[in-house]
Design a protein around this motif. Structure first.
Motif, PDB file in Angstrom:
ATOM      1  N   CYS A   1       0.890  -1.173   0.068  1.00 25.53           N
ATOM      2  CA  CYS A   1       0.173  -0.063   0.003  1.00 25.53           C
ATOM      3  C   CYS A   1       0.722   1.411  -0.063  1.00 25.53           C
ATOM      4  N   PHE A   2       0.771   2.276  -0.882  1.00 28.96           N
ATOM      5  CA  PHE A   2       1.577   3.443  -1.027  1.00 28.96           C
ATOM      6  C   PHE A   2       0.602   4.632  -0.857  1.00 28.96           C
ATOM      7  N   ILE A   3       0.899   5.424  -0.088  1.00 25.54           N
ATOM      8  CA  ILE A   3       0.206   6.754   0.040  1.00 25.54           C
ATOM      9  C   ILE A   3       1.050   7.848  -0.652  1.00 25.54           C
ATOM     10  N   PHE A   4       0.695   8.300  -1.881  1.00 32.74           N
ATOM     11  CA  PHE A   4       1.439   9.394  -2.581  1.00 32.74           C
ATOM     12  C   PHE A   4       0.562  10.713  -2.010  1.00 32.74           C
ATOM     13  N   GLU A   5       1.407  11.650  -1.652  1.00 29.59           N
ATOM     14  CA  GLU A   5       0.964  13.028  -1.360  1.00 29.59           C
ATOM     15  C   GLU A   5       1.835  13.879  -2.836  1.00 29.59           C
ATOM     16  N   CYS A   6       0.737  14.713  -3.048  1.00 29.59           N
ATOM     17  CA  CYS A   6       0.982  15.549  -4.369  1.00 29.59           C
ATOM     18  C   CYS A   6       0.994  16.957  -4.133  1.00 29.59           C
ATOM     19  N   ARG A   7       2.045  17.830  -4.760  1.00 30.83           N
ATOM     20  CA  ARG A   7       2.116  19.049  -4.380  1.00 30.83           C
ATOM     21  C   ARG A   7       2.666  19.810  -5.609  1.00 30.83           C
ATOM     22  N   GLU A   8       1.669  20.573  -6.197  1.00 31.16           N
ATOM     23  CA  GLU A   8       2.297  21.439  -7.479  1.00 31.16           C
ATOM     24  C   GLU A   8       2.619  20.549  -8.576  1.00 31.16           C
ATOM     25  N   GLY A   9       1.815  19.488  -8.800  1.00 30.48           N
ATOM     26  CA  GLY A   9       1.821  18.734  -9.901  1.00 30.48           C
ATOM     27  C   GLY A   9       3.123  17.981  -9.791  1.00 30.48           C
ATOM     28  N   ARG A  10       3.767  17.744  -8.752  1.00 29.34           N
ATOM     29  CA  ARG A  10       4.604  16.475  -8.723  1.00 29.34           C
ATOM     30  C   ARG A  10       4.293  15.721  -7.352  1.00 29.34           C
ATOM     31  N   VAL A  11       5.030  14.729  -6.848  1.00 27.14           N
ATOM     32  CA  VAL A  11       4.962  13.785  -5.881  1.00 27.14           C
ATOM     33  C   VAL A  11       6.126  14.475  -4.612  1.00 27.14           C
ATOM     34  N   ALA A  12       5.511  14.698  -3.567  1.00 27.20           N
ATOM     35  CA  ALA A  12       6.269  15.298  -2.523  1.00 27.20           C
ATOM     36  C   ALA A  12       6.634  14.180  -1.469  1.00 27.20           C
ATOM     37  N   ARG A  13       5.720  13.148  -1.508  1.00 26.78           N
ATOM     38  CA  ARG A  13       5.955  12.211  -0.479  1.00 26.78           C
ATOM     39  C   ARG A  13       5.285  10.756  -0.865  1.00 26.78           C
ATOM     40  N   VAL A  14       6.039   9.599  -0.458  1.00 29.96           N
ATOM     41  CA  VAL A  14       5.388   8.273  -0.383  1.00 29.96           C
ATOM     42  C   VAL A  14       5.750   7.708   0.710  1.00 29.96           C
ATOM     43  N   GLN A  15       4.383   7.129   1.201  1.00 23.95           N
ATOM     44  CA  GLN A  15       4.666   6.584   2.419  1.00 23.95           C
ATOM     45  C   GLN A  15       4.249   4.999   1.953  1.00 23.95           C
ATOM     46  N   GLU A  16       5.121   4.039   2.050  1.00 23.48           N
ATOM     47  CA  GLU A  16       5.205   2.758   1.831  1.00 23.48           C
ATOM     48  C   GLU A  16       4.550   1.614   2.927  1.00 23.48           C
TER      49      GLU A  16
END
Length: 193
Positions: free
Chosen positions: A150-165
């Motif tokens: 399970c991956f939680i992607f946090e997006c910011r300004e059109g790009r990925v800022a953080r992935v929690q796996e």
């Protein structure tokens, strides 16, 4: 009109004087809430599309293409001492687009061959996208590997800022190292607070 008390009289006068104003603000608040919902829906779709593009880039194994999807301060945080990090001798907390891209493009291939990803869920809300998947692969000892992530992607300004796996770290260790591996029963599986 006969009023029962001065207080009730005051309330009726206030309502008579401010009623349309109050109704206007309720309507305005509903419009603002609706606009915020539209913005959230747009952000949700943009985030979903971004993360789908990221997964497509992962499959290319091209570091520059992968890195372009991450912010300069991006982080990828996996469970502490997970089997992949231990086996490859890499960190479980990658920082920056270059480190993340190098791992996805080259690091994983050192441990996992014939990788196949089956997406089980793809959920987006605003700037967050949750991806549920099952990865199958062949390990260097020719044994099969199958694990859900399970991956939680946090997006910011059109790009990925953080992935929690997240994954079943014990199953990963048993598959990669075997049930008798000395770390299999004594791993610090969670990051200290």
């Amino acid at each position: 009109m006969i009023f029962r008390s001065a207080q009730e009289d005051g309330v009726r006068i206030w309502r008579a004087a401010h009623g349309p104003f109050v109704r206007h603000h309720r309507i305005h608040a509903a419009i603002v809430a609706c606009d915020e919902g539209v913005v959230n829906n747009m952000q949700t779709e943009q985030s979903r599309e971004l993360v789908q593009q990221v997964w497509t880039a992962f499959s290319t194994r091209e570091p520059d293409r992968i890195a372009a999807f991450f912010t300069d301060d991006a982080e990828w945080i996996a469970p502490r001492a997970n089997a992949t990090a231990v086996a490859l001798g890499v960190t479980d907390h990658m920082k920056g687009p270059a480190e993340i891209a190098a791992f996805v493009a080259h690091g994983m291939q050192r441990l996992y061959k014939d990788v196949a990803i089956k997406f089980l869920g793809f959920h987006a809300d605003g700037r967050f996208v949750i991806v549920e998947e099952e990865m199958t692969a062949t390990l260097p000892n020719a044994q099969p590997y199958r694990l859900r992530y399970c991956f939680i992607f946090e997006c910011r300004e059109g790009r990925v800022a953080r992935v929690q796996e997240y994954m079943d770290t014990m199953s990963g260790h048993r598959q990669v190292f075997g049930a008798g591996h000395p770390l299999a029963s004594s791993l610090p599986l969670s990051r200290p607070a």
